[in-house]
Scaffold this motif. Sequence first.
Motif, mmCIF file in Angstrom:
data_model
loop_
_atom_site.group_PDB
_atom_site.id
_atom_site.type_symbol
_atom_site.label_atom_id
_atom_site.label_comp_id
_atom_site.label_asym_id
_atom_site.label_seq_id
_atom_site.Cartn_x
_atom_site.Cartn_y
_atom_site.Cartn_z
ATOM 1 N N ASP A 133 44.223 -2.835 14.021
ATOM 2 C CA ASP A 133 45.014 -1.851 13.178
ATOM 3 C C ASP A 133 44.586 -0.513 13.733
ATOM 4 N N GLU A 134 43.639 -0.153 14.421
ATOM 5 C CA GLU A 134 43.208 1.298 14.768
ATOM 6 C C GLU A 134 43.776 1.637 16.163
ATOM 7 N N VAL A 135 44.482 2.828 16.061
ATOM 8 C CA VAL A 135 44.943 3.140 17.222
ATOM 9 C C VAL A 135 43.801 3.960 18.215
ATOM 10 N N HIS A 136 43.779 3.483 19.308
ATOM 11 C CA HIS A 136 43.059 4.026 20.350
ATOM 12 C C HIS A 136 43.959 4.805 21.574
ATOM 13 N N GLY A 137 43.731 6.271 21.457
ATOM 14 C CA GLY A 137 44.755 6.821 22.343
ATOM 15 C C GLY A 137 44.080 7.351 23.767
ATOM 16 N N ARG A 138 44.942 7.767 24.712
ATOM 17 C CA ARG A 138 44.472 8.140 25.940
ATOM 18 C C ARG A 138 43.460 7.408 26.691
ATOM 19 N N MET A 139 43.784 5.996 26.512
ATOM 20 C CA MET A 139 42.991 5.161 27.137
ATOM 21 C C MET A 139 43.130 4.940 28.715
ATOM 22 N N THR A 140 41.776 4.890 29.321
ATOM 23 C CA THR A 140 41.872 4.548 30.578
ATOM 24 C C THR A 140 41.143 2.984 30.747
ATOM 25 N N GLN A 141 41.452 2.397 31.961
ATOM 26 C CA GLN A 141 40.925 1.027 32.073
ATOM 27 C C GLN A 141 39.300 1.187 31.890
ATOM 28 N N ARG A 142 38.701 2.406 32.160
ATOM 29 C CA ARG A 142 37.191 2.330 31.960
ATOM 30 C C ARG A 142 36.946 2.166 30.488
ATOM 31 N N SER A 143 37.713 3.352 29.790
ATOM 32 C CA SER A 143 37.436 3.552 28.398
ATOM 33 C C SER A 143 37.828 2.085 27.406
ATOM 34 N N LEU A 144 38.665 1.472 28.031
ATOM 35 C CA LEU A 144 39.121 0.318 27.318
ATOM 36 C C LEU A 144 38.190 -0.805 27.398
ATOM 37 N N LYS A 145 37.329 -0.921 28.792
ATOM 38 C CA LYS A 145 36.537 -1.932 28.965
ATOM 39 C C LYS A 145 35.206 -1.634 27.907
ATOM 40 N N ARG A 146 34.964 -0.348 28.192
ATOM 41 C CA ARG A 146 33.833 0.205 27.192
ATOM 42 C C ARG A 146 34.243 -0.268 25.833
ATOM 43 N N LEU A 147 35.192 0.013 25.288
ATOM 44 C CA LEU A 147 35.809 -0.470 23.936
ATOM 45 C C LEU A 147 35.700 -1.785 23.600
ATOM 46 N N LEU A 148 36.175 -2.672 24.580
ATOM 47 C CA LEU A 148 35.824 -4.328 24.570
ATOM 48 C C LEU A 148 34.354 -4.592 24.404
ATOM 49 N N ASP A 149 33.754 -3.992 25.279
ATOM 50 C CA ASP A 149 32.188 -4.419 25.378
ATOM 51 C C ASP A 149 31.622 -3.940 24.136
ATOM 52 N N SER A 150 32.004 -2.946 23.370
ATOM 53 C CA SER A 150 31.326 -2.410 21.916
ATOM 54 C C SER A 150 31.783 -3.422 20.857
ATOM 55 N N LEU A 151 33.112 -3.976 21.047
ATOM 56 C CA LEU A 151 33.602 -4.919 20.092
ATOM 57 C C LEU A 151 32.700 -6.281 20.229
ATOM 58 N N GLU A 152 32.519 -6.470 21.425
ATOM 59 C CA GLU A 152 31.538 -7.814 21.706
ATOM 60 C C GLU A 152 30.120 -7.501 21.241
ATOM 61 N N ARG A 153 29.700 -6.285 21.361
ATOM 62 C CA ARG A 153 28.188 -6.163 20.826
ATOM 63 C C ARG A 153 28.373 -6.283 19.384
ATOM 64 N N GLN A 154 29.226 -5.593 18.601
ATOM 65 C CA GLN A 154 29.477 -5.726 17.348
ATOM 66 C C GLN A 154 29.480 -7.282 16.585
ATOM 67 N N ASP A 155 30.249 -7.864 17.384
ATOM 68 C CA ASP A 155 30.455 -9.285 16.949
ATOM 69 C C ASP A 155 29.055 -9.990 17.130
ATOM 70 N N LYS A 156 28.372 -9.898 18.123
ATOM 71 C CA LYS A 156 27.149 -10.554 18.326
ATOM 72 C C LYS A 156 26.371 -10.112 17.366
ATOM 73 N N LYS A 157 26.017 -8.492 17.098
ATOM 74 C CA LYS A 157 25.263 -8.430 15.854
ATOM 75 C C LYS A 157 25.780 -8.931 14.761
ATOM 76 N N SER A 158 26.956 -8.999 14.217
ATOM 77 C CA SER A 158 27.367 -9.444 12.866
ATOM 78 C C SER A 158 27.093 -11.016 12.868
ATOM 79 N N LYS A 159 27.202 -11.640 14.036
ATOM 80 C CA LYS A 159 26.922 -13.065 13.990
ATOM 81 C C LYS A 159 25.347 -13.529 13.900
ATOM 82 N N LYS A 160 24.427 -12.645 14.382
ATOM 83 C CA LYS A 160 23.036 -12.780 14.232
ATOM 84 C C LYS A 160 22.878 -12.501 12.634
ATOM 85 N N ARG A 161 23.390 -11.754 12.040
ATOM 86 C CA ARG A 161 23.080 -11.669 10.738
ATOM 87 C C ARG A 161 23.558 -12.669 9.811
ATOM 88 N N GLU A 162 24.566 -13.463 10.134
ATOM 89 C CA GLU A 162 25.209 -14.541 9.544
ATOM 90 C C GLU A 162 24.085 -15.795 9.178
#
Length: 162
Positions: A133-162
């Motif tokens: 539900d969060e809009v990410h504008g003016r995306m490029t393939q590169r910024s999108l890959k970075r965004l997906l990588d950051s989502l992946e990292r956040q998920d791993k961090k929150s999984k470690k905390r569980e």
Amino acid sequence: MTDIEDAEAMSQPTAAELQHQLIPMLQEIQERFGYIPSEAVGWLSQQLKVSSQEIFGVATFYNHFRLNPPGRHEIRVCLGTACHVGGGERLLDTIKEKLGIEPGETTEDERYSLERVACVGACALSPAVVIDDEVHGRMTQRSLKRLLDSLERQDKKSKKRE
Ligand code: FES
């Protein structure tokens, strides 16, 4: 044609009548389950006396309906005119390649689901991708890959905390 066959043919809804009946029912099912389970299609098929294929035909015609359970992260790629012209298809390809799923599908680990949508109301920021539900504008393939990588990292961090 016999009288019985005539009566049966007349009781079959037309395509327009079927859509009119089905869409509110499909919406209600999706609101309840988050998607349209195949068991619900079977049930609708019995109730409305139409084939499951016809119901799938209506459900797949509208982008709004999901046939798979949504992932924990819902990714929507805008392919409205402004975003399409701005490279939305390339963004969609980037996600398909990275996650290995097609629009309408969810990854096996149920973390990501992917949808293509028409205009999300942020044309000035095209091309746009909506993640959870969060809009990410003016995306490029590169910024999108970075965004997906950051989502992946956040998920791993929150999984470690569980
Ligand atoms: S076309 Fe993508 S936000 Fe309008």
